[in-house]
Design a protein around this motif. Structure first.
Motif, PDB file in Angstrom:
ATOM      1  N   GLU A   1       0.808  -1.094   0.064  1.00  0.00           N
ATOM      2  CA  GLU A   1       0.080   0.041  -0.103  1.00  0.00           C
ATOM      3  C   GLU A   1       0.857   1.112  -0.024  1.00  0.00           C
ATOM      4  O   GLU A   1       2.061   1.279   0.254  1.00  0.00           O
ATOM      5  CB  GLU A   1      -0.969   0.045   1.150  1.00  0.00           C
ATOM      6  CG  GLU A   1      -1.719  -1.035   1.184  1.00  0.00           C
ATOM      7  CD  GLU A   1      -2.967  -1.092   2.272  1.00  0.00           C
ATOM      8  OE1 GLU A   1      -2.968   0.023   2.996  1.00  0.00           O
ATOM      9  OE2 GLU A   1      -3.903  -2.074   2.340  1.00  0.00           O
TER      10      GLU A   1
ATOM     11  N   SER B   1      -9.114   0.476  -4.746  1.00  0.00           N
ATOM     12  CA  SER B   1      -8.595  -0.201  -3.439  1.00  0.00           C
ATOM     13  C   SER B   1      -8.421   1.275  -2.580  1.00  0.00           C
ATOM     14  O   SER B   1      -7.909   0.905  -1.418  1.00  0.00           O
ATOM     15  CB  SER B   1      -7.261  -0.754  -3.828  1.00  0.00           C
ATOM     16  OG  SER B   1      -6.341   0.234  -4.237  1.00  0.00           O
ATOM     17  N   GLU B   2      -8.598   2.264  -3.035  1.00  0.00           N
ATOM     18  CA  GLU B   2      -8.379   3.649  -2.310  1.00  0.00           C
ATOM     19  C   GLU B   2      -9.315   3.553  -0.991  1.00  0.00           C
ATOM     20  O   GLU B   2     -10.293   3.352  -0.793  1.00  0.00           O
ATOM     21  CB  GLU B   2      -8.683   4.852  -2.966  1.00  0.00           C
ATOM     22  CG  GLU B   2      -8.052   5.154  -4.314  1.00  0.00           C
ATOM     23  CD  GLU B   2      -8.455   4.251  -5.399  1.00  0.00           C
ATOM     24  OE1 GLU B   2      -8.117   4.361  -6.620  1.00  0.00           O
ATOM     25  OE2 GLU B   2      -9.422   3.571  -5.039  1.00  0.00           O
ATOM     26  N   ARG B   3      -8.577   4.066   0.094  1.00  0.00           N
ATOM     27  CA  ARG B   3      -9.405   4.317   1.467  1.00  0.00           C
ATOM     28  C   ARG B   3      -8.581   5.757   1.750  1.00  0.00           C
ATOM     29  O   ARG B   3      -7.702   5.856   1.812  1.00  0.00           O
ATOM     30  CB  ARG B   3      -9.201   3.059   2.311  1.00  0.00           C
ATOM     31  CG  ARG B   3      -7.639   2.799   2.773  1.00  0.00           C
ATOM     32  CD  ARG B   3      -7.508   1.703   3.514  1.00  0.00           C
ATOM     33  NE  ARG B   3      -6.061   1.111   3.863  1.00  0.00           N
ATOM     34  CZ  ARG B   3      -5.236   1.665   4.699  1.00  0.00           C
ATOM     35  NH1 ARG B   3      -6.226   2.419   5.749  1.00  0.00           N
ATOM     36  NH2 ARG B   3      -4.353   1.352   5.183  1.00  0.00           N
ATOM     37  N   GLN B   4      -9.429   6.384   2.906  1.00  0.00           N
ATOM     38  CA  GLN B   4      -8.942   7.558   3.445  1.00  0.00           C
ATOM     39  C   GLN B   4      -8.893   7.357   4.933  1.00  0.00           C
ATOM     40  O   GLN B   4      -9.544   6.442   5.632  1.00  0.00           O
ATOM     41  CB  GLN B   4     -10.072   8.588   3.083  1.00  0.00           C
ATOM     42  CG  GLN B   4     -10.150   9.058   1.628  1.00  0.00           C
ATOM     43  CD  GLN B   4     -10.534  10.509   1.489  1.00  0.00           C
ATOM     44  OE1 GLN B   4     -11.250  11.090   2.483  1.00  0.00           O
ATOM     45  NE2 GLN B   4     -10.616  11.054   0.052  1.00  0.00           N
ATOM     46  N   VAL B   5      -7.739   7.990   5.381  1.00  0.00           N
ATOM     47  CA  VAL B   5      -7.360   7.965   6.683  1.00  0.00           C
ATOM     48  C   VAL B   5      -7.363   9.124   7.276  1.00  0.00           C
ATOM     49  O   VAL B   5      -6.435  10.101   6.763  1.00  0.00           O
ATOM     50  CB  VAL B   5      -6.093   7.315   7.222  1.00  0.00           C
ATOM     51  CG1 VAL B   5      -5.699   7.061   8.443  1.00  0.00           C
ATOM     52  CG2 VAL B   5      -6.391   5.724   6.386  1.00  0.00           C
TER      53      VAL B   5
ATOM     54  N   THR C   1      -5.297   9.656   1.265  1.00  0.00           N
ATOM     55  CA  THR C   1      -5.739   8.623   0.559  1.00  0.00           C
ATOM     56  C   THR C   1      -4.557   7.450   0.457  1.00  0.00           C
ATOM     57  O   THR C   1      -3.562   7.822  -0.015  1.00  0.00           O
ATOM     58  CB  THR C   1      -6.277   8.918  -0.850  1.00  0.00           C
ATOM     59  OG1 THR C   1      -7.325  10.028  -0.604  1.00  0.00           O
ATOM     60  CG2 THR C   1      -6.543   7.593  -1.784  1.00  0.00           C
TER      61      THR C   1
END
Length: 494
Positions: free
Chosen positions: A249, A278-282, A264
């Motif tokens: 990642e 596959s993107e996710r935000q933190v 992202t």
């Protein structure tokens, strides 16, 4: 200067980190007179940093590995009469040797120095003409560009660790550590020790590549038990602080209004190309990103040292470079960790002082070079930068932050001109011409140009590490330098 001193070999060591300290001590032990040149106020380089004097106490060792080794080397350097330390001193230029030479240092480059705080207008110039030079200038973080990497709150891992070690300051309260390489683990550990909540550590390489780099020839790792125990210590820290470690990642974008508020993170394939969907935000208030290290080559290139295909200085068994009388040690020759730097420094200092690479005094250092040198190859095989990172750039992504040059501008200029000359592209776009002189963006700009032109070979003589002026110097300082000025040691060169 006495007649005895005049006949002794004079070794200049550039850099006061682990390799430079080891080189200075070894050269003095072999009978040389040594001048140790360090750009910082304190010895130790980037690896062994210091709290301010008023906050020193007994807390220096908390965030440092091998602090007792530093204390021993620093004590020996300071207490040896034959070693002169020039702190806050930079090599701003290297003059090629002339036919006439300079005394006993015939055929050795001359170092042009400036001493004083980097932002002071009263720095003192001097010239040093030694009999041998050991270049131990180290390396700095490489951070690949991504959308939003110019937001406040984005820092390199090295910067975050420097704040933690030298000021006990956390770069953020909730931090994401990302990039590639084993350095991510000590960065996370340092942040946790100064009070940050490390949300996660993100490594771009996938398990098959990590395994292919670290698992072959496991018996080589048995020769370096300290490295294994250090790794277990970091893993234990990750577990204790409940820090997830994710592979495959990468941080592909930072978001925020005036500063980082979230990032992202996307899964990437084996070449580091983001995988759609596959993107996710933190949510976070800081992100520390490091994709390996880039050697500080300015002095080495100016001194005439040859580079390998990996753009590190090439050395032989005595740590000699291709330039006569010039040796190199530490991370300017390859990223192998502090143990390799100490071993190379000892060999370089001993041989620079006139010793042989096969002398008993350096047999243990040579053995350690063989053991820890393998780590450099493993790190590159497991964690080296892959070309797919360019796919996470948008045309409006800034690549050169000093001059605000975007990826789109670089690509369009390269396509329009068809030129593969880095110098031409730098002039056309101003990429790499800002205050950092391409130290941050240079390698990325080169790779973008290669991809845009389809070039697979070396670009040209305009590589970003080749700079006539190694460190910034004011025109007034340059105008004030005269050939008659004496070196800072208060004597003429031998």
């Amino acid at each position: 200067m006495t007649s005895t001193q005049r006949g002794r070999r004079h070794v200049a060591v550039v850099g006061g980190g682990p390799a430079g300290l080891a080189a200075a001590v070894a050269a003095a032990e072999h009978g040389a007179r040594v001048t140790l040149i360090e750009s910082g106020r304190e010895l130790g380089g980037q690896y062994w940093r210091h709290l301010p004097g008023e906050r020193d106490g007994h807390g220096q060792a908390v965030l440092h590995h091998g602090w007792s080794t530093y204390q021993d080397l620093e004590r020996r350097v300071r207490s040896t009469p034959d070693i002169t330390v020039l702190a806050e001193t930079s090599v701003w230029a290297v003059d090629a040797p002339t036919a006439a030479g300079h005394g006993a240092g015939l055929g050795i480059p001359t170092l042009q120095l400036l001493t004083g705080p980097a932002d002071a207008a009263t720095r003192v110039p001097s010239t040093l003409g030694p009999d041998a030079i050991v270049i131990a200038t180290g390396a700095h973080d490489r951070t690949l560009p991504f959308p939003g990497w110019d937001l406040p709150g984005v820092s390199t891992g090295g910067a975050a660790q420097a704040f933690a070690k030298s000021e006990r300051i956390a770069v953020g309260g909730n931090v994401v550590v990302a990039g590639a390489g084993p350095f991510l683990l000590p960065v996370a550990a340092s942040l946790a020790q100064v009070g940050s909540r490390v949300i996660e550590v993100v490594e771009a390489n996938r398990i098959p590549r990590l395994a292919s780099g670290w698992l072959p020839r496991p018996w080589q790792l048995a020769g370096a038990p300290g490295k294994v125990s250090e790794l277990f210590g970091y893993v234990a820290g990750q577990l204790r602080h409940r820090i997830p470690y994710r592979v495959g990642e990468a941080v592909v974008e930072a978001h925020g209004d005036g500063r980082v508020e979230r990032v992202t993170i996307a899964s990437v394939d084996a070449e580091w190309r983001p995988i759609p969907g596959s993107e996710r935000q933190v949510a976070c208030d800081a992100v520390c990103v490091t994709h390996g290290f880039t050697p500080r080559l300015e002095v080495a290139i100016a001194a005439g040292c040859a580079l390998g295909d990996d753009r590190f200085v090439v050395i032989d068994e005595s740590c000699a470079t291709s330039a006569g009388g010039v040796y190199a040690a530490g991370e300017v020759t390859g990223i192998g960790g502090v143990d390799l730097s100490l071993a190379e420094g000892r060999v370089a200092g001993h041989c620079g002082a006139g010793g042989s690479s096969r002398d008993a005094q350096v047999s243990d250092a040579q053995r350690k070079r063989a053991v820890f040198g393998a780590f450099a190859a493993r790190i590159d095989a497991a964690h080296g930068v892959r070309p797919g990172w360019q796919d996470w750039l948008r045309d409006d992504t800034i690549v050169c932050r000093c001059e605000e040059v975007t990826a789109g501008q670089l690509r369009r200029k390269a396509a329009a001109t068809g030129s593969r000359s880095l110098r031409s592209q730098k002039l056309a776009t101003r990429a790499g011409l800002g205050i950092c002189q391409a130290r941050i963006c240079g390698r990325s700009a080169e790779e973008l140009l290669q991809a845009a032109t389809g070039s697979t070979g070396e670009l040209d003589e305009g590589i970003v590490d080749r700079r006539p002026i190694q460190t910034p110097i004011r025109l007034a300082e340059l105008a004030g330098i005269s050939e008659e000025q004496h070196p800072l040691t208060g004597r003429q060169d031998p």
